[in-house]
Design an enzyme around this catalytic site. Sequence first.
Site, PDB file in Angstrom:
ATOM      1  N   HIS A  23       0.846  -1.195   0.000  1.00  0.00           N
ATOM      2  CA  HIS A  23       0.000   0.000   0.000  1.00  0.00           C
ATOM      3  C   HIS A  23       0.884   1.249   0.000  1.00  0.00           C
ATOM      4  CE1 HIS A  23      -3.778  -2.171   1.763  1.00  0.00           C
ATOM      5  NE2 HIS A  23      -3.668  -2.343   0.452  1.00  0.00           N
ATOM      6  N   HIS A  79     -11.586  -8.227  -7.144  1.00  0.00           N
ATOM      7  CA  HIS A  79     -11.289  -6.960  -6.473  1.00  0.00           C
ATOM      8  C   HIS A  79     -10.367  -6.189  -7.409  1.00  0.00           C
ATOM      9  CE1 HIS A  79      -9.870  -4.143  -3.526  1.00  0.00           C
ATOM     10  NE2 HIS A  79      -8.921  -4.883  -2.982  1.00  0.00           N
ATOM     11  N   GLU A  81      -8.147  -3.787  -6.889  1.00  0.00           N
ATOM     12  CA  GLU A  81      -6.846  -3.296  -6.438  1.00  0.00           C
ATOM     13  C   GLU A  81      -5.726  -3.993  -7.219  1.00  0.00           C
ATOM     14  OE1 GLU A  81      -5.048  -2.007  -2.071  1.00  0.00           O
ATOM     15  OE2 GLU A  81      -6.546  -3.583  -2.216  1.00  0.00           O
ATOM     16  N   ASP A  83      -2.855  -5.182  -6.755  1.00  0.00           N
ATOM     17  CA  ASP A  83      -2.117  -6.375  -6.327  1.00  0.00           C
ATOM     18  C   ASP A  83      -2.824  -7.650  -6.786  1.00  0.00           C
ATOM     19  OD1 ASP A  83      -4.008  -5.348  -4.437  1.00  0.00           O
ATOM     20  OD2 ASP A  83      -3.352  -6.825  -2.973  1.00  0.00           O
ATOM     21  N   HIS A 145     -11.970  -5.756   1.442  1.00  0.00           N
ATOM     22  CA  HIS A 145     -11.984  -4.503   2.150  1.00  0.00           C
ATOM     23  C   HIS A 145     -12.278  -3.300   1.259  1.00  0.00           C
ATOM     24  CE1 HIS A 145      -7.771  -3.038   1.073  1.00  0.00           C
ATOM     25  NE2 HIS A 145      -7.816  -4.243   0.570  1.00  0.00           N
ATOM     26  N   ASP A 164      -9.268 -10.981  -0.477  1.00  0.00           N
ATOM     27  CA  ASP A 164      -8.484 -10.455   0.641  1.00  0.00           C
ATOM     28  C   ASP A 164      -8.884 -11.044   1.992  1.00  0.00           C
ATOM     29  OD1 ASP A 164      -6.512  -8.766  -0.430  1.00  0.00           O
ATOM     30  OD2 ASP A 164      -7.975  -7.188  -0.799  1.00  0.00           O
ATOM     31  N   TYR A 192      -2.805  -8.579   9.618  1.00  0.00           N
ATOM     32  CA  TYR A 192      -3.575  -8.243   8.419  1.00  0.00           C
ATOM     33  C   TYR A 192      -4.971  -7.770   8.815  1.00  0.00           C
ATOM     34  CZ  TYR A 192      -5.113  -8.878   3.539  1.00  0.00           C
ATOM     35  OH  TYR A 192      -5.582  -8.686   2.264  1.00  0.00           O
ATOM     36  N   HIS A 225      -3.827 -13.619  -0.809  1.00  0.00           N
ATOM     37  CA  HIS A 225      -2.492 -13.422  -0.227  1.00  0.00           C
ATOM     38  C   HIS A 225      -2.240 -14.526   0.787  1.00  0.00           C
ATOM     39  CE1 HIS A 225      -1.901  -9.440  -1.917  1.00  0.00           C
ATOM     40  NE2 HIS A 225      -2.980  -8.973  -1.325  1.00  0.00           N
TER      41      HIS A 225
END
Length: 395
Positions: A23, A79, A81, A83, A145, A164, A192, A225
């Site tokens: 992040h 998602h 994002e 990553d 999230h 996530d 996390y 992850h």
Amino acid sequence: MGVKISESVTWVGKVDWELKKFHGEDYSTHRGSSYNSYLVRDEKVALIDTVWSPFGEEFVEKLKKEIDLSKIDYIIANHGEIDHSGGLPALMREIPDTPIYCTANAVKSLKGQFHENWNFVTVKTGDILKLGKKTLTFVEAPMLHWPDSMFEYLDGEEILFSNDAFGQHYATELLYNDLVDQAELYQEAIKYYANILTPFSKLVTRKIEEVLAFKLPLKMICPSHGVIWRKDPAQIVKKYLEWAGDYQENQVTIVYDTMWDGTKKMAEAIAKGIHQTDGTVTIKLFNAGKSDKNDIVTEIFRAKAVLFGSPTVNKGILAPLSGMLHEIKGLAFKKKKAAVFGTYGWSGESVDVLSAFVKDAGFEVIQEGLKKLWYPDEINLKDCERFGKEFAAKL
């Protein structure tokens, strides 16, 4: 090559051993991370998530060795994002018309980041994607999230692809939860949760209860992850329900910053007083200017009570602790008691500033703050011990 994890599912992700910050520079990843992507093969083939952008080209080249890309019928973006979606640009250059299944919010985030009008297919909770003998069922998971997040459940294999949720920033070639160091695994899992999911705890509880109500058999949880939960996968679900319930252990966390060690001496004396009153409570001290802030947040998450200390500087508090308190406010911790302390030389505002900060962050301040002029001597340190004893007695 990928790693076959079930009859129809192959892990095709990337383990990132060198990652130390995530992040941007906001989240520390002492043990690296992984970007888990899954290839599901039946009569039709679905690819679930990709990898972080720096590994996009590498991801596609390795994927070509696993499967003819033209045989991928569906791409699922849980998602937006980067990553998880960062491999999409390189992949879509190869198979540009392949449909991407995602939530309506994910279309917004993917278009906003990549500025591409790919073949998006929006889905919502209860929608299904038939692959042949097996079916993927979509479950929206907003704010776990991001607003665009979702899961899938693969029937027949009884696998939940959770993105996530239930993940950790944890690099390992062992892949499965039962093969790795359990202390390391759970330290990364709670870190996390504490740093990323705490503000959404009510939504976490609601979503887990919703999924449990389906009464679906569960053999494996595959997050995006860290490890795959194959041995007793429900253990991490139970932990999430526990962590989401205004979690606390029998721990007091003391977070301070110090200029010339006066506030540090106060912190140590307060800790001594707490221990003298309650020899069973775990006490952890952190210098906000030296310790990793994500590790501190994790120990605040664990604590039933927190003390914050700073000397006065420019009628306020030292910057590292100020930044820490700003972050803590955003995390919205619940049902934690607190008190504040600090040294001063001239005007002495730090204790009042800290009190206002801590109350604003949602902590219950249970006793008046303690401040000491200049460098505390033995008499003042005895006062700090008494302060700690009083604090412990109120917990």
